[in-house]
Design an enzyme around this catalytic site. Structure first.
Site, short mmCIF file in Angstrom:
data_model
loop_
_atom_site.label_atom_id
_atom_site.label_comp_id
_atom_site.label_asym_id
_atom_site.label_seq_id
_atom_site.Cartn_x
_atom_site.Cartn_y
_atom_site.Cartn_z
N ARG A 244 0.83 -1.21 0.00
CA ARG A 244 0.00 0.00 0.00
C ARG A 244 0.86 1.25 0.00
O ARG A 244 1.03 1.91 -1.02
CB ARG A 244 -0.95 -0.03 1.21
CG ARG A 244 -2.10 0.98 1.14
CD ARG A 244 -1.75 2.36 1.63
NE ARG A 244 -1.29 2.40 3.00
CZ ARG A 244 -0.77 3.48 3.57
NH1 ARG A 244 -0.64 4.61 2.89
NH2 ARG A 244 -0.34 3.44 4.83
N ASP A 245 1.46 1.57 1.11
CA ASP A 245 2.30 2.76 1.21
C ASP A 245 3.52 2.66 0.31
O ASP A 245 3.99 3.66 -0.23
CB ASP A 245 2.73 2.93 2.68
CG ASP A 245 3.35 4.28 2.96
OD1 ASP A 245 3.17 5.20 2.14
OD2 ASP A 245 4.01 4.42 4.00
N CYS B 264 5.58 9.59 0.68
CA CYS B 264 4.27 10.19 0.93
C CYS B 264 3.94 11.10 -0.24
O CYS B 264 4.68 12.04 -0.51
CB CYS B 264 4.25 10.98 2.23
SG CYS B 264 2.67 11.82 2.53
N HIS C 6 10.49 7.07 8.29
CA HIS C 6 11.09 7.20 6.97
C HIS C 6 12.58 7.49 7.17
O HIS C 6 13.00 7.99 8.21
CB HIS C 6 10.41 8.32 6.18
CG HIS C 6 9.04 7.96 5.70
ND1 HIS C 6 8.52 8.38 4.50
CD2 HIS C 6 8.07 7.19 6.25
CE1 HIS C 6 7.31 7.90 4.33
NE2 HIS C 6 7.01 7.17 5.39
#
Length: 309
Positions: free
Chosen positions: A29-30, A251, A220
């Site tokens: 997903r991310d 992001c 991150h």
């Protein structure tokens, strides 16, 4: 092959480290949401199958965010329809609001996640809400999900720094996180969205919460501090860590955000500390090498690069 298999000495965890850690894998997903070229459904499904076969027990599968905002995940319903769940593995889905929840219910999802902001500017840019009014969107979504028997996780972005506002006050992060927990979220993941956190800052933020057992961390690696920050969080009592196979992801709403903490790098560190993850690192590295071939870009994970030479 893990750190111990590589001939490194066993390290017995100190009293402040957990004996086991749950890895919340966000690669599907991310990890993929920022890819410009659409990854085929068949590839996403094989990615999830490979991740499950490596021993990961939590695989965030996709998101029901509007395709206009994240085109890569426009195939969410298709992915879930084609998914063959592995025994003992859960497949959470990110939902932004009640419309997303409707789609999740229709797809038979049992675990969802919502995403909040710890700062005013990011709430405005990402959610089109104020810091306070974002909860008006979450409350009915969480209530309905709980009524349907779902488990709900809350993400909080910009917990350690915001590209528009700078450093974020500990009290602000704690207020958002505690409100999500009070709303019924079973877990809240604190995100270092732009990767600026340091271990001391992580300890300071976590110290503001009443109970860290309901917290996870999501780092991150912009400044190369993701593993250091993770270790600091573990020493504070956190036992769930988000990561992305091969270090995929960023992001889409914060240009300064770089890749997520690589799952392989995390497993190597945890294995060397004697902390159980249940993950077969060789299989995971094979999966990330395969995925890198699918998207046409080498993995930034140092462990993937070291073990795939």
């Amino acid at each position: 092959m893990g750190a111990r298999e590589a001939g490194l000495p066993d390290v017995v965890p100190g009293a402040s480290l957990p004996s086991a850690v749950t890895i919340w894998e966000v690669g599907a997903r991310d990890g993929l949401q920022n890819e410009s070229a659409v990854v085929p459904v068949a590839v996403k499904l094989e990615f999830l199958d490979r991740l499950a076969a490596s021993g990961l027990s939590v695989l965030e599968a996709t998101s029901f965010v509007h395709p206009k905002w994240v085109p890569q995940l426009a195939d969410a319903a298709e992915v879930l329809a084609g998914l063959k769940p592995a025994p003992g593995v859960i497949y959470p889905v990110l939902v932004p609001n009640e419309r997303g929840l409707d789609r999740a219910v229709e797809a038979g999802v049992t675990h969802i996640a919502i995403f909040a902001s710890a700062t005013e500017t990011f709430a405005s840019r990402n959610l089109n809400r104020t810091l306070d009014s974002q909860f008006e969107m979450f409350e009915p979504t969480v209530a309905r999900a709980l009524e349907a028997g779902m488990s709900v996780r809350g993400y909080v972005s910009m917990c350690f720094g915001d590209p528009w506002e700078g450093p974020v006050a500990q009290s602000q992060v704690v207020a958002v996180g505690e409100r999500l927990l009070g709303m019924g979220c079973s877990q809240v993941s604190l995100g270092d969205t732009i990767g600026v956190a340091t271990p001391g800052q992580v300890e300071s933020v976590l110290a503001g919460f009443r109970d860290v057992s309901s917290l996870a961390v999501h780092f991150h690696d912009t400044y190369g501090q993701a593993l250091s920050n993770t270790l600091a969080a573990l020493r504070c009592g956190v036992t769930t860590v988000d990561s992305s196979a091969g270090g995929l992801g960023g992001c889409p709403y914060a240009e300064s955000a770089t890749g997520n903490l690589a799952t392989e790098d995390l497993v190597w560190m945890l294995d060397g500390l004697g902390i159980e993850t249940g993950v077969d690192l060789d299989k995971l590295v094979e999966t990330s090498v395969w995925m890198a071939e699918q998207i046409g870009r080498p993995s930034p994970s140092r462990v993937v690069r070291a073990l795939s030479k």
